[in-house]
Motif scaffolding. Structure first.
Motif, PDB file in Angstrom:
ATOM      1  N   GLY A 262       0.253  -1.246  -0.534  1.00  0.00           N
ATOM      2  CA  GLY A 262       0.211   0.159  -0.338  1.00  0.00           C
ATOM      3  C   GLY A 262       0.634   1.171   0.085  1.00  0.00           C
ATOM      4  O   GLY A 262       0.353   2.497   0.533  1.00  0.00           O
ATOM      5  N   ASN A 263       1.685   1.247  -0.641  1.00  0.00           N
ATOM      6  CA  ASN A 263       2.753   2.284  -0.743  1.00  0.00           C
ATOM      7  C   ASN A 263       3.375   2.720  -1.875  1.00  0.00           C
ATOM      8  O   ASN A 263       3.600   1.899  -2.508  1.00  0.00           O
ATOM      9  N   SER A 264       3.134   4.326  -2.236  1.00  0.00           N
ATOM     10  CA  SER A 264       3.888   4.367  -3.687  1.00  0.00           C
ATOM     11  C   SER A 264       5.019   5.254  -3.699  1.00  0.00           C
ATOM     12  O   SER A 264       4.908   5.615  -4.314  1.00  0.00           O
ATOM     13  N   ILE A 265       4.951   5.622  -2.259  1.00  0.00           N
ATOM     14  CA  ILE A 265       6.633   6.671  -1.984  1.00  0.00           C
ATOM     15  C   ILE A 265       7.989   5.803  -2.583  1.00  0.00           C
ATOM     16  O   ILE A 265       8.509   4.502  -1.645  1.00  0.00           O
ATOM     17  N   ILE A 266       9.139   6.073  -3.138  1.00  0.00           N
ATOM     18  CA  ILE A 266      10.099   5.594  -3.033  1.00  0.00           C
ATOM     19  C   ILE A 266      11.462   6.365  -2.907  1.00  0.00           C
ATOM     20  O   ILE A 266      11.334   7.747  -3.395  1.00  0.00           O
ATOM     21  N   ASN A 267      12.130   5.304  -1.562  1.00  0.00           N
ATOM     22  CA  ASN A 267      13.294   6.611  -1.232  1.00  0.00           C
ATOM     23  C   ASN A 267      13.804   6.444  -2.139  1.00  0.00           C
ATOM     24  O   ASN A 267      15.029   5.935  -2.011  1.00  0.00           O
ATOM     25  N   HIS A 268      13.616   7.344  -2.766  1.00  0.00           N
ATOM     26  CA  HIS A 268      15.145   7.616  -3.988  1.00  0.00           C
ATOM     27  C   HIS A 268      14.594   8.585  -4.831  1.00  0.00           C
ATOM     28  O   HIS A 268      13.716   9.372  -4.695  1.00  0.00           O
ATOM     29  N   PHE A 269      15.932   8.773  -5.236  1.00  0.00           N
ATOM     30  CA  PHE A 269      15.564  10.396  -6.682  1.00  0.00           C
ATOM     31  C   PHE A 269      15.204   9.664  -8.573  1.00  0.00           C
ATOM     32  O   PHE A 269      14.982  10.306  -9.549  1.00  0.00           O
ATOM     33  N   THR A 270      14.822   8.000  -8.313  1.00  0.00           N
ATOM     34  CA  THR A 270      15.271   7.327 -10.047  1.00  0.00           C
ATOM     35  C   THR A 270      14.582   6.190  -9.695  1.00  0.00           C
ATOM     36  O   THR A 270      14.266   5.625  -8.676  1.00  0.00           O
ATOM     37  N   CYS A 271      13.661   5.995 -10.850  1.00  0.00           N
ATOM     38  CA  CYS A 271      13.401   4.138 -10.019  1.00  0.00           C
ATOM     39  C   CYS A 271      14.108   2.975 -10.057  1.00  0.00           C
ATOM     40  O   CYS A 271      14.310   2.067 -11.184  1.00  0.00           O
ATOM     41  N   GLU A 272      15.375   2.961  -8.924  1.00  0.00           N
ATOM     42  CA  GLU A 272      16.215   2.469  -8.929  1.00  0.00           C
ATOM     43  C   GLU A 272      15.354   1.060  -8.281  1.00  0.00           C
ATOM     44  O   GLU A 272      14.564   1.145  -7.645  1.00  0.00           O
ATOM     45  N   ILE A 273      16.772  -0.552  -9.223  1.00  0.00           N
ATOM     46  CA  ILE A 273      15.687  -1.685  -8.632  1.00  0.00           C
ATOM     47  C   ILE A 273      16.130  -2.024  -7.181  1.00  0.00           C
ATOM     48  O   ILE A 273      14.585  -2.277  -6.251  1.00  0.00           O
ATOM     49  N   LEU A 274      16.794  -1.538  -6.492  1.00  0.00           N
ATOM     50  CA  LEU A 274      16.513  -1.759  -5.228  1.00  0.00           C
ATOM     51  C   LEU A 274      15.775  -1.159  -4.436  1.00  0.00           C
ATOM     52  O   LEU A 274      15.262  -2.149  -3.307  1.00  0.00           O
ATOM     53  N   ALA A 275      15.931  -0.134  -5.205  1.00  0.00           N
ATOM     54  CA  ALA A 275      14.540   0.902  -4.035  1.00  0.00           C
ATOM     55  C   ALA A 275      12.867   0.316  -3.741  1.00  0.00           C
ATOM     56  O   ALA A 275      12.220   0.310  -3.048  1.00  0.00           O
ATOM     57  N   LEU A 276      13.285   0.055  -5.440  1.00  0.00           N
ATOM     58  CA  LEU A 276      11.814  -0.657  -5.536  1.00  0.00           C
ATOM     59  C   LEU A 276      11.442  -2.284  -5.062  1.00  0.00           C
ATOM     60  O   LEU A 276      10.359  -2.633  -4.499  1.00  0.00           O
TER      61      LEU A 276
ATOM     62  N   PHE B 112      34.099   3.130 -12.185  1.00  0.00           N
ATOM     63  CA  PHE B 112      31.913   2.218 -12.526  1.00  0.00           C
ATOM     64  C   PHE B 112      31.842   1.157 -11.749  1.00  0.00           C
ATOM     65  O   PHE B 112      31.002   1.303 -10.980  1.00  0.00           O
ATOM     66  N   TYR B 113      32.709   0.286 -11.447  1.00  0.00           N
ATOM     67  CA  TYR B 113      32.816  -0.764 -11.182  1.00  0.00           C
ATOM     68  C   TYR B 113      32.907  -0.557  -9.245  1.00  0.00           C
ATOM     69  O   TYR B 113      31.988  -1.128  -8.803  1.00  0.00           O
ATOM     70  N   GLY B 114      33.986  -0.065  -8.843  1.00  0.00           N
ATOM     71  CA  GLY B 114      34.210   0.653  -7.352  1.00  0.00           C
ATOM     72  C   GLY B 114      32.386   0.934  -6.975  1.00  0.00           C
ATOM     73  O   GLY B 114      32.086   0.200  -6.016  1.00  0.00           O
ATOM     74  N   THR B 115      31.875   1.659  -7.890  1.00  0.00           N
ATOM     75  CA  THR B 115      30.513   1.860  -6.573  1.00  0.00           C
ATOM     76  C   THR B 115      29.411   1.260  -7.508  1.00  0.00           C
ATOM     77  O   THR B 115      28.474   0.790  -6.513  1.00  0.00           O
TER      78      THR B 115
ATOM     79  N   MET C  43      25.891   6.971  -4.282  1.00  0.00           N
ATOM     80  CA  MET C  43      26.342   6.273  -4.956  1.00  0.00           C
ATOM     81  C   MET C  43      25.933   5.682  -5.891  1.00  0.00           C
ATOM     82  O   MET C  43      26.802   6.334  -7.024  1.00  0.00           O
ATOM     83  N   ALA C  44      24.474   6.634  -6.435  1.00  0.00           N
ATOM     84  CA  ALA C  44      24.087   6.295  -7.371  1.00  0.00           C
ATOM     85  C   ALA C  44      24.385   7.516  -8.026  1.00  0.00           C
ATOM     86  O   ALA C  44      24.160   7.208  -9.642  1.00  0.00           O
ATOM     87  N   LEU C  45      24.148   8.748  -7.327  1.00  0.00           N
ATOM     88  CA  LEU C  45      25.045   9.678  -8.413  1.00  0.00           C
ATOM     89  C   LEU C  45      26.243  10.038  -8.617  1.00  0.00           C
ATOM     90  O   LEU C  45      26.572  10.275 -10.247  1.00  0.00           O
ATOM     91  N   ILE C  46      27.178   8.903  -8.141  1.00  0.00           N
ATOM     92  CA  ILE C  46      28.756   8.820  -8.975  1.00  0.00           C
ATOM     93  C   ILE C  46      28.295   7.992 -10.357  1.00  0.00           C
ATOM     94  O   ILE C  46      28.947   8.369 -10.722  1.00  0.00           O
ATOM     95  N   TYR C  47      27.722   6.804  -9.956  1.00  0.00           N
ATOM     96  CA  TYR C  47      27.863   6.097 -11.181  1.00  0.00           C
ATOM     97  C   TYR C  47      27.374   6.257 -11.980  1.00  0.00           C
ATOM     98  O   TYR C  47      26.811   5.553 -13.417  1.00  0.00           O
ATOM     99  N   ALA C  48      26.277   6.971 -12.408  1.00  0.00           N
ATOM    100  CA  ALA C  48      24.312   7.368 -12.984  1.00  0.00           C
ATOM    101  C   ALA C  48      25.109   8.514 -13.395  1.00  0.00           C
ATOM    102  O   ALA C  48      24.656   9.172 -15.017  1.00  0.00           O
ATOM    103  N   GLY C  49      26.066   9.742 -12.666  1.00  0.00           N
ATOM    104  CA  GLY C  49      25.845  10.805 -13.426  1.00  0.00           C
ATOM    105  C   GLY C  49      27.465  11.267 -13.321  1.00  0.00           C
ATOM    106  O   GLY C  49      27.459  11.672 -14.439  1.00  0.00           O
ATOM    107  N   LEU C  50      28.423  10.907 -12.668  1.00  0.00           N
ATOM    108  CA  LEU C  50      29.786  11.698 -11.845  1.00  0.00           C
ATOM    109  C   LEU C  50      30.840  10.462 -13.617  1.00  0.00           C
ATOM    110  O   LEU C  50      31.487  11.831 -14.405  1.00  0.00           O
TER     111      LEU C  50
END
Length: 319
Positions: free
Chosen positions: A170-184, A251-254, A274-281
């Motif tokens: 019953g929860n539609s709140i994702i504790n992330h800034f993107t639809c990251e699979i682990l958060a879902l 890439f692999y480290g993060t 960490m997601a900001l590093i491998y998806a943005g940086l």
């Protein structure tokens, strides 16, 4: 709690970095800058590898693939976040979330394979230079790049499919800034062991295994470099491989710290950064690292700049 599956949810809400109101604007500005630099840098790198015939080699063919991939990878992760911040909605539709998760996983998996193939390319170039044109011919390069893309896309489909059929509490709140699979997955009710098993197996196949292959390749490369008697020859060989190694470590480290950490470790806030590093940086640094450390790329840029009226100014900046 009321349970429902993904299809019963029409809109998801992102928490993003709302827990850090003092730095939320700074994070937005940083992400916007990373995205713009990623678009500009990778577009320039793709353009010069197409325009300059001297860069029509396997190394730059794979590099242009990596740049194209990084544009899509960063766009899938950061564009919705930036748009939501500007609009103030912080929402995403069911179909949008599923698509975002799929494309992020597809691009990430493809990059894992592509980076290992680039390490193999460097291994053949340095350890077997006489046969390099034969081994890494145009057909082989296209097959390697194509198989990387197909493998990444199919893998993402295998990962995404089971997740969108999980029951939500019953929860539609994702504790992330993107639809990251682990958060879902953390939002799910009931038994998620099968999904977690799939994630574990694929994470091992696409993270430590390629990393091991890369380490073996570079161990052989290092051994051959040390046999070069010329100091200039060793320096050139080290310089050629240093850029790729830098990207690999980032890439692999993060990614390893995200997907293969113990399940008992609950660090959702750390995961966001960490997601900001491998998806943005990392996608932003790819063109910077390859262009600044590569004389051939800088020469190609200068040749292209010579064709426009502002070449004198722009060329002097590159010196």
């Amino acid at each position: 709690m009321v349970q429902g599956n993904w299809t019963s949810v029409t809109v998801f809400f992102f928490l993003g970095f709302s827990h850090y109101p003092r730095i939320e604007v700074s994070i937005f500005v940083l992400c916007l800058l990373m995205y713009l630099v990623t678009l500009l840098g990778n577009t320039i790198l793709i353009s010069i590898t197409i325009l300059d015939s001297h860069l029509h080699t396997p190394m730059y063919f794979f590099l242009s693939n990596l740049s194209f991939l990084d544009i899509w990878y960063t766009s899938s992760a950061l564009t919705p976040m930036l748009a939501n911040f500007v609009s103030g909605k912080n929402t995403i539709s069911f179909s949008g979330c599923a698509s975002q998760m799929y494309f992020s996983l597809a691009m990430g998996s493809t990059e894992c394979v592509l980076l290992s193939m680039m390490a193999y390319d460097r291994y053949v170039a340095i350890c077997n230079p006489l046969r390099y044109p034969i081994i890494m011919n145009k057909r082989v390069c296209v097959q390697i790049a194509g198989s990387s893309w197909v493998t990444g896309c199919l893998t993402a489909l295998v990962e995404t499919g089971p997740v969108i059929h999980l029951s939500l509490c019953g929860n539609s709140i994702i504790n992330h800034f993107t639809c990251e699979i682990l958060a879902l997955i953390k939002m799910a009710c009931g038994d998620t062991s099968m999904v977690q098993l799939i994630m574990l197996v694929l994470s091992i196949l696409f993270l430590p295994v390629p990393m091991l292959l890369i380490c073996v390749s570079y161990a052989s490369i290092l051994s051959n470099i040390l046999k070069i008697s010329s100091v200039d020859g060793r320096s050139k060989a080290f310089s050629t491989c240093a850029a790729h190694l830098t990207v690999v470590v980032l890439f692999y480290g993060t990614a390893l710290s995200m997907y293969l950490k113990p399940s008992s470790v609950n660090s959702q806030e750390i995961d966001k950064f960490m997601a900001l590093i491998y998806a943005g940086l990392t996608p932003m640094l790819n063109p910077i690292i390859y262009s600044l450390r590569n004389k051939e790329v800088k020469m190609a840029v200068k040749k292209i700049l010579m064709r426009n009226p502002f070449s004198a100014i722009l060329t002097s900046v590159l010196k």
